[in-house]
Scaffold this motif. Structure first.
Motif, PDB file in Angstrom:
ATOM      1  N   PRO A 129       0.817  -1.223   0.000  1.00  0.00           N
ATOM      2  CA  PRO A 129       0.000   0.000   0.000  1.00  0.00           C
ATOM      3  C   PRO A 129       0.852   1.275   0.000  1.00  0.00           C
ATOM      4  N   THR A 130       1.932   1.281   0.744  1.00  0.00           N
ATOM      5  CA  THR A 130       2.816   2.443   0.777  1.00  0.00           C
ATOM      6  C   THR A 130       3.522   2.618  -0.555  1.00  0.00           C
ATOM      7  N   ALA A 131       4.047   1.525  -1.098  1.00  0.00           N
ATOM      8  CA  ALA A 131       4.764   1.596  -2.377  1.00  0.00           C
ATOM      9  C   ALA A 131       3.849   2.068  -3.498  1.00  0.00           C
ATOM     10  N   ARG A 132       2.611   1.604  -3.500  1.00  0.00           N
ATOM     11  CA  ARG A 132       1.667   1.997  -4.565  1.00  0.00           C
ATOM     12  C   ARG A 132       1.377   3.500  -4.525  1.00  0.00           C
ATOM     13  N   GLY A 133       1.538   4.122  -3.380  1.00  0.00           N
ATOM     14  CA  GLY A 133       1.346   5.564  -3.279  1.00  0.00           C
ATOM     15  C   GLY A 133       2.379   6.357  -4.064  1.00  0.00           C
TER      16      GLY A 133
END
Length: 74
Positions: free
Chosen positions: A8-12
């Motif tokens: 989820p963090t990386a997709r941001g």
């Protein structure tokens, strides 16, 4: 490969001006996966739940990308 909890963090960070896809994405299921060495590596990385729909870019696709240029050759 990122731990799943980081996704989820990386997709941001996706979609920024720094994103370049060097090579065509494929799904893991599109590759020849029946070799015993490949099966062993998949089990080592993913356990019993191999994400066959995971998007990946193979080293061959990167190598054949039109975005790469030869900068030195012997």
């Amino acid at each position: 490969m990122l731990p799943r909890r980081w996704l989820p963090t990386a997709r941001g960070f996706e979609g920024g001006p720094y994103d370049i896809e060097v090579g065509q994405q494929q799904r893991l299921r599109e590759f020849k996966l029946d070799d015993p060495a490949v099966q062993a590596k998949l089990r080592e990385r993913y356990g019993a739940q191999i994400p066959l729909d995971e998007p990946v870019i193979s080293p061959a696709a990167m190598f054949n990308s039109g975005l790469l240029q030869v900068v030195a050759q012997e």
